[in-house]
Design an enzyme around this catalytic site. Structure first.
Site, PDB file in Angstrom:
ATOM      1  N   LYS A  36     -11.626  -8.245   5.284  1.00  0.00           N
ATOM      2  CA  LYS A  36     -11.437  -7.666   6.821  1.00  0.00           C
ATOM      3  C   LYS A  36     -12.264  -6.695   6.525  1.00  0.00           C
ATOM      4  CE  LYS A  36      -7.152  -4.417   6.979  1.00  0.00           C
ATOM      5  NZ  LYS A  36      -6.261  -3.287   6.241  1.00  0.00           N
TER       6      LYS A  36
ATOM      7  N   CYS B 192      -0.402   4.323   1.742  1.00  0.00           N
ATOM      8  CA  CYS B 192       0.109   5.007   2.899  1.00  0.00           C
ATOM      9  C   CYS B 192       0.338   5.697   3.975  1.00  0.00           C
ATOM     10  CB  CYS B 192      -2.289   4.570   3.401  1.00  0.00           C
ATOM     11  SG  CYS B 192      -1.682   2.736   4.182  1.00  0.00           S
TER      12      CYS B 192
ATOM     13  N   SER C  99      -6.807  -4.617  14.275  1.00  0.00           N
ATOM     14  CA  SER C  99      -6.422  -4.132  14.983  1.00  0.00           C
ATOM     15  C   SER C  99      -7.286  -3.435  16.418  1.00  0.00           C
ATOM     16  CB  SER C  99      -5.369  -2.917  15.216  1.00  0.00           C
ATOM     17  OG  SER C  99      -6.223  -1.891  13.668  1.00  0.00           O
TER      18      SER C  99
ATOM     19  N   LYS D 196     -12.729  -5.577   2.097  1.00  0.00           N
ATOM     20  CA  LYS D 196     -12.204  -4.806   3.131  1.00  0.00           C
ATOM     21  C   LYS D 196     -13.596  -3.139   3.248  1.00  0.00           C
ATOM     22  CE  LYS D 196      -8.259  -1.688   4.596  1.00  0.00           C
ATOM     23  NZ  LYS D 196      -7.114  -1.503   4.093  1.00  0.00           N
TER      24      LYS D 196
ATOM     25  N   CYS E 256       0.835  -1.103  -0.142  1.00  0.00           N
ATOM     26  CA  CYS E 256       0.246   0.096   0.031  1.00  0.00           C
ATOM     27  C   CYS E 256       0.419   1.410   0.134  1.00  0.00           C
ATOM     28  CB  CYS E 256      -0.796  -0.135   1.084  1.00  0.00           C
ATOM     29  SG  CYS E 256      -2.349   0.979   0.910  1.00  0.00           S
TER      30      CYS E 256
ATOM     31  N   CYS F  17      -4.403   5.622   0.343  1.00  0.00           N
ATOM     32  CA  CYS F  17      -4.113   4.619  -0.327  1.00  0.00           C
ATOM     33  C   CYS F  17      -3.459   4.150  -2.246  1.00  0.00           C
ATOM     34  CB  CYS F  17      -4.398   2.998   0.061  1.00  0.00           C
ATOM     35  SG  CYS F  17      -5.607   2.894   2.046  1.00  0.00           S
TER      36      CYS F  17
ATOM     37  N   TYR G   9      -3.534 -10.623  15.726  1.00  0.00           N
ATOM     38  CA  TYR G   9      -2.104 -10.200  16.124  1.00  0.00           C
ATOM     39  C   TYR G   9      -2.661 -10.882  17.603  1.00  0.00           C
ATOM     40  CZ  TYR G   9      -3.099  -6.121  13.657  1.00  0.00           C
ATOM     41  OH  TYR G   9      -2.437  -5.130  12.683  1.00  0.00           O
TER      42      TYR G   9
HETATM   43  O1  PB1 Z   1      -5.252  -4.240  11.535  1.00  0.00           O
HETATM   44  C1  PB1 Z   1      -5.165  -3.894  10.974  1.00  0.00           C
HETATM   45  O2  PB1 Z   1      -5.757  -2.086  11.102  1.00  0.00           O
HETATM   46  C2  PB1 Z   1      -5.217  -3.390   9.757  1.00  0.00           C
HETATM   47  C3  PB1 Z   1      -5.242  -1.825   8.791  1.00  0.00           C
HETATM   48  C4  PB1 Z   1      -5.274  -2.401   7.571  1.00  0.00           C
HETATM   49  C5  PB1 Z   1      -3.744  -3.131   7.222  1.00  0.00           C
HETATM   50  N1  PB1 Z   1      -3.862  -3.538   6.106  1.00  0.00           N
HETATM   51  C6  PB1 Z   1      -5.085  -1.274   6.597  1.00  0.00           C
HETATM   52  C7  PB1 Z   1      -5.633   0.649   8.074  1.00  0.00           C
HETATM   53  C8  PB1 Z   1      -6.510   0.917   7.020  1.00  0.00           C
HETATM   54  O3  PB1 Z   1      -7.318   0.629   6.510  1.00  0.00           O
HETATM   55  O4  PB1 Z   1      -5.847   2.318   7.401  1.00  0.00           O
HETATM   56  C9  PB1 Z   1      -4.294  -0.376   5.713  1.00  0.00           C
HETATM   57  C10 PB1 Z   1      -4.655   0.269   4.868  1.00  0.00           C
HETATM   58  N2  PB1 Z   1      -3.324   0.110   3.645  1.00  0.00           N
END
Ligand code: PB1
Length: 301
Positions: A224, A96, A251, A171, A94, A104, A290
């Protein structure tokens, strides 16, 4: 089944606890091997790498540093391939973390994502990670058409046979990514990700994105977040009958479980198993979690 997320910064000796992400650290490359050795001995089989550029002046509008050969991700891929030949290395792809605006992709003047420039850039970064030795590349950007672009570039490079393409196909936008953004410094500087991540109510959109990414060449389909999207995991298994389905317990989900256990709502271990078994019941066979270090202990006892 378990893929463990790692935050790797460009400060080689860093090991910083991420306050909003219990027991998770941002580590520099010099801290990786000592941290991973005991986990690999316990059975850790796969990690997913997230680069965290902290050096001033690294971020720009194009995310130029994302495929820096001396950047944290490419250096870590090379180190881990050499040090842990059995470890399956997934590289998140990505921009970001590397863009000054935190989105992104590459922006137009009006602040919207320029799809063509973003897809071209993301696919270049994916190829760079693959050529560095990543077993799998996983574009988490959600720009339409990036799966096809990555697949075609891997074919052009003659490495498509040795690189797995895991698509974050379904996502969803929402409030569950805060701790990750704290860890990776990747929060958008303005607006949000609702114009390129799926709306939480968009089941049809998710099904269409899953079908599209399968047709564009994805080898694994990911959903996700996980816990609030078990129906989408089931849809992914239905639509992608012949593919492995992955789910990312993100997370915010992870932090919620810790916070509730700390508040005495439930036993931590019990909820970790219940949440992961629910993801498996819905149809996933790969979980990005995690809780992987704890599960390695709990599953071996
Ligand atoms: O654990 C997480 O929150 C994962 C977050 C995820 C990482 N693939 C995205 C978080 C976001 O949308 O800001 C990263 C996007 N590139």
């Amino acid at each position: 089944m378990l893929i463990y997320p790692l935050f790797i910064s460009d400060q080689d000796d860093e090991e910083t606890l991420i306050p909003s992400l219990p027991n998770q650290y941002r580590r520099g490359i010099n801290r990786l091997v000592p941290f991973l050795e005991p986990l690999v001995r316990k059975g850790l089989r796969s990690v997913i790498l997230f680069g965290v550029p902290l050096k001033p002046g690294t971020k720009d509008a194009l995310g130029t540093a994302a495929d820096d050969p001396e950047g944290p991700v490419i250096r870590s891929i090379r180190l881990l391939r050499q040090r842990f030949p059995q470890l399956y290395i997934v590289a998140d792809v990505c921009l970001c973390e590397y863009t000054s605006h935190g989105h992104c992709g590459i922006l137009r003047d009006d602040g919207s994502l320029n799809n063509q420039l973003s897809v071209d850039r993301i696919s270049d970064v994916a190829v760079a990670y693959a050529k560095a030795g990543a077993h799998c590349v996983a574009p988490s950007d959600m720009n339409d058409g990036r799966i096809r672009a990555i697949k075609l570039k891997l074919i052009e490079e003659g490495i498509v046979h040795s690189v797995t393409l895991m698509s974050y196909a379904a996502k969803f936008s929402g409030c569950l990514y805060g701790p990750f953004r704290d860890a990776a410094g990747s929060a958008p500087s303005f607006g949000d990700r609702r114009c390129y991540q799926l709306p939480p109510g968009g089941r049809g959109l998710a099904r269409r994105a899953i079908v599209r990414d399968i047709h564009e060449g994805a080898d694994i389909i990911m959903v996700k977040p996980a816990g609030q999207y078990l129906d989408i995991i089931s849809d992914a298994k239905e639509l992608g009958r012949d593919l492995p389905i992955a789910a990312y317990q993100v997370s915010g989900e992870f932090a919620m479980i810790h916070a509730a256990a700390k508040a005495g709502v439930f036993d931590l271990k019990g909820m970790v198993f219940e949440s992961h078994e629910s993801i498996l019941r819905a149809g996933a066979t790969i979980i990005i979690s995690y809780f992987t270090p704890e599960l390695l202990d709990w599953l071996s006892n």
